[in-house]
Design a protein around this motif. Structure first.
Motif, PDB file in Angstrom:
ATOM      1  N   ALA A 140      35.688  -2.141  40.806  1.00 29.93           N
ATOM      2  CA  ALA A 140      35.493  -2.687  42.151  1.00 29.93           C
ATOM      3  C   ALA A 140      34.015  -2.818  42.468  1.00 29.93           C
ATOM      4  CB  ALA A 140      36.181  -1.784  43.176  1.00 29.93           C
ATOM      5  N   ALA A 141      33.215  -1.853  42.052  1.00 31.66           N
ATOM      6  CA  ALA A 141      31.779  -1.881  42.313  1.00 31.66           C
ATOM      7  C   ALA A 141      31.111  -3.041  41.578  1.00 31.66           C
ATOM      8  CB  ALA A 141      31.146  -0.552  41.893  1.00 31.66           C
ATOM      9  N   VAL A 142      31.480  -3.233  40.312  1.00 29.27           N
ATOM     10  CA  VAL A 142      30.866  -4.293  39.515  1.00 29.27           C
ATOM     11  C   VAL A 142      31.228  -5.666  40.064  1.00 29.27           C
ATOM     12  CG1 VAL A 142      30.810  -5.408  37.247  1.00 29.27           C
ATOM     13  CG2 VAL A 142      30.766  -2.925  37.412  1.00 29.27           C
ATOM     14  N   LEU A 143      32.510  -5.878  40.347  1.00 31.77           N
ATOM     15  CA  LEU A 143      32.982  -7.213  40.707  1.00 31.77           C
ATOM     16  C   LEU A 143      32.639  -7.619  42.134  1.00 31.77           C
ATOM     17  CD1 LEU A 143      36.479  -7.273  38.952  1.00 31.77           C
ATOM     18  CD2 LEU A 143      34.298  -8.186  38.142  1.00 31.77           C
ATOM     19  N   SER A 144      32.397  -6.674  43.023  1.00 29.67           N
ATOM     20  CA  SER A 144      32.066  -7.043  44.409  1.00 29.67           C
ATOM     21  C   SER A 144      30.554  -6.972  44.624  1.00 29.67           C
ATOM     22  CB  SER A 144      32.821  -6.145  45.391  1.00 29.67           C
ATOM     23  OG  SER A 144      32.585  -4.773  45.110  1.00 29.67           O
ATOM     24  N   ALA A 145      30.028  -5.791  44.850  1.00 23.72           N
ATOM     25  CA  ALA A 145      28.598  -5.650  45.132  1.00 23.72           C
ATOM     26  C   ALA A 145      27.748  -6.021  43.923  1.00 23.72           C
ATOM     27  CB  ALA A 145      28.299  -4.219  45.574  1.00 23.72           C
ATOM     28  N   GLY A 146      28.221  -5.703  42.714  1.00 20.90           N
ATOM     29  CA  GLY A 146      27.454  -6.027  41.519  1.00 20.90           C
ATOM     30  C   GLY A 146      27.204  -7.514  41.371  1.00 20.90           C
ATOM     31  N   SER A 147      28.231  -8.311  41.654  1.00 17.10           N
ATOM     32  CA  SER A 147      28.082  -9.760  41.534  1.00 17.10           C
ATOM     33  C   SER A 147      27.132 -10.324  42.584  1.00 17.10           C
ATOM     34  CB  SER A 147      29.453 -10.436  41.653  1.00 17.10           C
ATOM     35  OG  SER A 147      30.042 -10.155  42.910  1.00 17.10           O
ATOM     36  N   ILE A 148      27.063  -9.668  43.748  1.00 18.68           N
ATOM     37  CA  ILE A 148      26.164 -10.114  44.813  1.00 18.68           C
ATOM     38  C   ILE A 148      24.719  -9.744  44.492  1.00 18.68           C
ATOM     39  CG2 ILE A 148      25.555  -9.788  47.250  1.00 18.68           C
ATOM     40  CD1 ILE A 148      28.537  -9.409  47.800  1.00 18.68           C
ATOM     41  N   MET A 149      24.510  -8.575  43.906  1.00 15.32           N
ATOM     42  CA  MET A 149      23.161  -8.080  43.635  1.00 15.32           C
ATOM     43  C   MET A 149      22.557  -8.625  42.343  1.00 15.32           C
ATOM     44  SD  MET A 149      22.012  -6.182  46.076  1.00 15.32           S
ATOM     45  CE  MET A 149      22.752  -7.422  47.167  1.00 15.32           C
ATOM     46  N   ALA A 150      23.380  -9.146  41.448  1.00 17.24           N
ATOM     47  CA  ALA A 150      22.870  -9.655  40.168  1.00 17.24           C
ATOM     48  C   ALA A 150      21.790 -10.729  40.349  1.00 17.24           C
ATOM     49  CB  ALA A 150      24.029 -10.188  39.316  1.00 17.24           C
ATOM     50  N   PRO A 151      21.997 -11.747  41.210  1.00 15.01           N
ATOM     51  CA  PRO A 151      20.937 -12.755  41.396  1.00 15.01           C
ATOM     52  C   PRO A 151      19.652 -12.164  41.979  1.00 15.01           C
ATOM     53  CG  PRO A 151      23.046 -13.529  42.260  1.00 15.01           C
ATOM     54  CD  PRO A 151      23.209 -12.081  41.981  1.00 15.01           C
ATOM     55  N   VAL A 152      19.785 -11.162  42.837  1.00 11.02           N
ATOM     56  CA  VAL A 152      18.600 -10.535  43.431  1.00 11.02           C
ATOM     57  C   VAL A 152      17.784  -9.824  42.360  1.00 11.02           C
ATOM     58  CG1 VAL A 152      17.776  -8.882  45.152  1.00 11.02           C
ATOM     59  CG2 VAL A 152      19.819 -10.242  45.619  1.00 11.02           C
ATOM     60  N   LEU A 153      18.463  -9.123  41.462  1.00  8.62           N
ATOM     61  CA  LEU A 153      17.767  -8.446  40.364  1.00  8.62           C
ATOM     62  C   LEU A 153      17.048  -9.461  39.477  1.00  8.62           C
ATOM     63  CD1 LEU A 153      20.523  -5.842  39.386  1.00  8.62           C
ATOM     64  CD2 LEU A 153      18.310  -5.327  40.432  1.00  8.62           C
ATOM     65  N   THR A 154      17.667 -10.613  39.267  1.00  5.71           N
ATOM     66  CA  THR A 154      17.050 -11.666  38.467  1.00  5.71           C
ATOM     67  C   THR A 154      15.794 -12.193  39.145  1.00  5.71           C
ATOM     68  OG1 THR A 154      19.207 -12.330  37.577  1.00  5.71           O
ATOM     69  CG2 THR A 154      17.415 -13.930  37.403  1.00  5.71           C
ATOM     70  N   LEU A 155      15.854 -12.389  40.459  1.00  7.56           N
ATOM     71  CA  LEU A 155      14.702 -12.868  41.221  1.00  7.56           C
ATOM     72  C   LEU A 155      13.550 -11.867  41.218  1.00  7.56           C
ATOM     73  CD1 LEU A 155      16.599 -14.439  44.243  1.00  7.56           C
ATOM     74  CD2 LEU A 155      15.170 -15.678  42.614  1.00  7.56           C
ATOM     75  N   MET A 156      13.865 -10.612  40.986  1.00  5.76           N
ATOM     76  CA  MET A 156      12.822  -9.592  40.895  1.00  5.76           C
ATOM     77  C   MET A 156      12.163  -9.573  39.522  1.00  5.76           C
ATOM     78  SD  MET A 156      14.530  -6.369  42.943  1.00  5.76           S
ATOM     79  CE  MET A 156      13.020  -5.389  42.901  1.00  5.76           C
ATOM     80  N   GLY A 157      12.607 -10.459  38.628  1.00  2.00           N
ATOM     81  CA  GLY A 157      12.017 -10.536  37.305  1.00  2.00           C
ATOM     82  C   GLY A 157      12.693  -9.683  36.261  1.00  2.00           C
ATOM     83  N   ILE A 158      13.868  -9.169  36.565  1.00  4.64           N
ATOM     84  CA  ILE A 158      14.590  -8.288  35.643  1.00  4.64           C
ATOM     85  C   ILE A 158      15.514  -9.125  34.764  1.00  4.64           C
ATOM     86  CG2 ILE A 158      16.260  -6.398  35.511  1.00  4.64           C
ATOM     87  CD1 ILE A 158      15.101  -5.353  38.137  1.00  4.64           C
ATOM     88  N   ASP A 159      15.437  -8.910  33.449  1.00  6.43           N
ATOM     89  CA  ASP A 159      16.248  -9.711  32.532  1.00  6.43           C
ATOM     90  C   ASP A 159      17.731  -9.387  32.672  1.00  6.43           C
ATOM     91  OD1 ASP A 159      17.192  -7.748  30.322  1.00  6.43           O
ATOM     92  OD2 ASP A 159      15.051  -7.347  30.437  1.00  6.43           O
ATOM     93  N   ALA A 160      18.576 -10.266  32.125  1.00  9.81           N
ATOM     94  CA  ALA A 160      20.022 -10.173  32.327  1.00  9.81           C
ATOM     95  C   ALA A 160      20.601  -8.874  31.770  1.00  9.81           C
ATOM     96  CB  ALA A 160      20.714 -11.374  31.697  1.00  9.81           C
ATOM     97  N   VAL A 161      20.160  -8.454  30.586  1.00  9.31           N
ATOM     98  CA  VAL A 161      20.701  -7.230  29.984  1.00  9.31           C
ATOM     99  C   VAL A 161      20.360  -6.010  30.834  1.00  9.31           C
ATOM    100  CG1 VAL A 161      20.581  -5.696  27.990  1.00  9.31           C
ATOM    101  CG2 VAL A 161      20.692  -8.168  27.648  1.00  9.31           C
ATOM    102  N   THR A 162      19.117  -5.938  31.290  1.00  9.73           N
ATOM    103  CA  THR A 162      18.713  -4.810  32.133  1.00  9.73           C
ATOM    104  C   THR A 162      19.448  -4.837  33.466  1.00  9.73           C
ATOM    105  OG1 THR A 162      16.513  -4.808  31.120  1.00  9.73           O
ATOM    106  CG2 THR A 162      16.754  -3.627  33.195  1.00  9.73           C
ATOM    107  N   ALA A 163      19.601  -6.031  34.053  1.00  8.46           N
ATOM    108  CA  ALA A 163      20.333  -6.154  35.320  1.00  8.46           C
ATOM    109  C   ALA A 163      21.778  -5.698  35.142  1.00  8.46           C
ATOM    110  CB  ALA A 163      20.288  -7.595  35.813  1.00  8.46           C
ATOM    111  N   GLY A 164      22.404  -6.100  34.032  1.00  6.76           N
ATOM    112  CA  GLY A 164      23.771  -5.668  33.761  1.00  6.76           C
ATOM    113  C   GLY A 164      23.862  -4.168  33.556  1.00  6.76           C
TER     114      GLY A 164
END
Length: 428
Positions: free
Chosen positions: A119-143
């Motif tokens: 539930a955490a990954v699919l709801s809040a995680g999906s919302i925060m993933a683009p924000v982590l990317t905008l902060m310059g964090i690569d996809a593997v680290t964001a995941g």
């Protein structure tokens, strides 16, 4: 002894074949394993009664998860989760470290109230993933951040399904867990998110980010403070009945329902006939696992298999108990972290809480944290697999490799708390 072992191997074999060969849901595989175990164990028609009893063994936990998911769905559909994310980004986009910590707390939040890492990954995680990317964090680290946040969220208070399962197994009430669970999870959350994301994180160009946050900003400005009312209602109810204890505890399911009802009038219009069934469908796999675990454990108990496991654990040299706990529970969790709690978590909780005289609450909290690692163990690795999907990483093993050091730190920390439960209990 040989008969018990044969029964156990049949149950385990049927379960593994159902999960991995036929790709059946975990709950269904546990049901089939329980049926064959009952037949081989000679329970006969009485096995049906035992499985029905086992199915309802976790009814309180199932109700908690179902109502928590309804609350989470209302909180999300009303726009409150979007508004909260937008507010945090606006206020802290110039302070990457603080923003990372707050993002981690948002990722953990759905898990905290549902007891589910998925539930955490699919709801809040999906919302925060683009924000982590905008902060310059690569996809593997964001995941990786999302995955470990989900693990810690499922263990953090107020709802910890793993601890609830162990509580049911050794007849300990789920009371007083808030402090120990907070001590176990929140320091690790801060450490892990900074350890994983600090080097890559940078200030967000908020002006460039604004177009992506138009809908979230509109919701926040349109409804103002009242959009957060459901969350405050839940917190107040928990303080009144769990902390201050003003009267008879109304229970977490009713708290979630009352908070969800308040959310129907504080934000975007919600279609109850669509949102509630959608929430239950999301929670159904977890609830199905709990029903399967209940039947599986009931048959194991009736056939003597559970006693075999307990005595086998007790036969391990006491100097190896801690190591065995930290290795066997996560490995069994590759099948089901909830099943690991019931099959292995219960005997280890008995060892540390009864035989060694540890504090039961702290012991159960620590073992539940160890069990959470099961959601990162292949081949199932639910938290890692879904986190990879959210951030667009095709090979989820890259995320698992990135999480190895945090997982080792988590296990060492949990082992320390488990071994020193009396001392830790003195803090509360």
């Amino acid at each position: 002894m040989t008969g018990y072992l044969i029964t156990f191997l049949i149950m385990l074999g049927v379960f593994m074949i159902g999960c991995f060969a036929f790709k059946l849901p975990v709950g269904v595989s546990m049901l089939l394993a329980a049926v064959l175990g009952a037949l081989e164990g000679g329970l006969g028609i009485d096995g049906i009664r035992m499985m029905v009893e086992g199915e309802f063994g976790y009814v309180d936990t199932i109700l908690t998860i179902g109502t928590a998911m309804i609350f989470m769905k209302v909180f999300e559909d009303s726009g409150a989760l979007d508004a909260l994310s937008s507010l945090i980004i606006e206020k802290f986009h110039k302070v990457p470290a603080v923003l990372l910590i707050l993002i981690m707390l948002i990722i953990m939040f759905p898990g905290m109230i549902t007891g589910s890492s998925t539930a955490a990954v699919l709801s809040a995680g999906s919302i925060m993933a683009p924000v982590l990317t905008l902060m310059g964090i690569d996809a593997v680290t964001a995941g990786s951040i999302i995955a470990v946040g989900a693990l810690l969220g499922m263990i953090a208070p107020p709802v910890n399904t793993a601890a609830l399962i162990i509580c049911a197994g050794i007849d300990v009430p789920y009371v007083g867990f808030e402090g120990p669970l907070a001590l176990l999870t929140f320091p690790l959350a801060v450490l892990f998110v900074l350890m994983l994301g600090w080097k890559q994180a940078k200030n967000i160009d908020y002006e460039k980010l604004k177009p992506a946050l138009v809908k979230q900003d509109e919701v926040r400005k349109q409804y103002g403070f009242r959009i957060y009312v459901p969350l405050f209602v839940l917190v107040i109810l928990m303080i009144l009945f769990k902390v201050i204890k003003i009267g008879e505890d109304i229970g977490m399911p009713l708290m979630f329902l009352l908070s969800a009802i308040s959310g129907l009038f504080t934000g975007r219009k919600i279609n109850v006939l669509e949102s509630v069934p959608a929430a239950i469908r999301t929670a159904a796999p977890v609830m199905g696992i709990l029903m399967g675990v209940g039947m599986f454990i009931e048959v194991m108990t009736a056939t003597g298999v559970r006693g075999l496991i307990v005595t086998s654990c007790l036969r391990i040299p006491s100097s190896l108990w801690l190591l065995a706990c930290c290795i066997s529970i996560p490995l069994f969790g590759a099948v089901s972290s909830y099943g690991a709690c019931s099959v292995l978590g219960v005997p280890f909780a008995y060892i540390y809480a009864s035989l060694l005289g540890g504090n039961a609450v702290v012991v159960l909290a620590a073992i539940s944290l160890i069990a959470s690692v099961g959601d990162m163990m292949p081949p199932t690795a639910l938290a890692g697999l879904f986190a990879a999907q959210v951030v667009g990483v095709k090979d989820y093993t890259k995320i698992l490799k990135k999480c190895i050091i945090p997982i080792v730190i988590l296990l060492v920390y949990a082992a320390f708390v488990l071994a020193n439960s009396k001392m830790i209990a003195g803090l509360f």
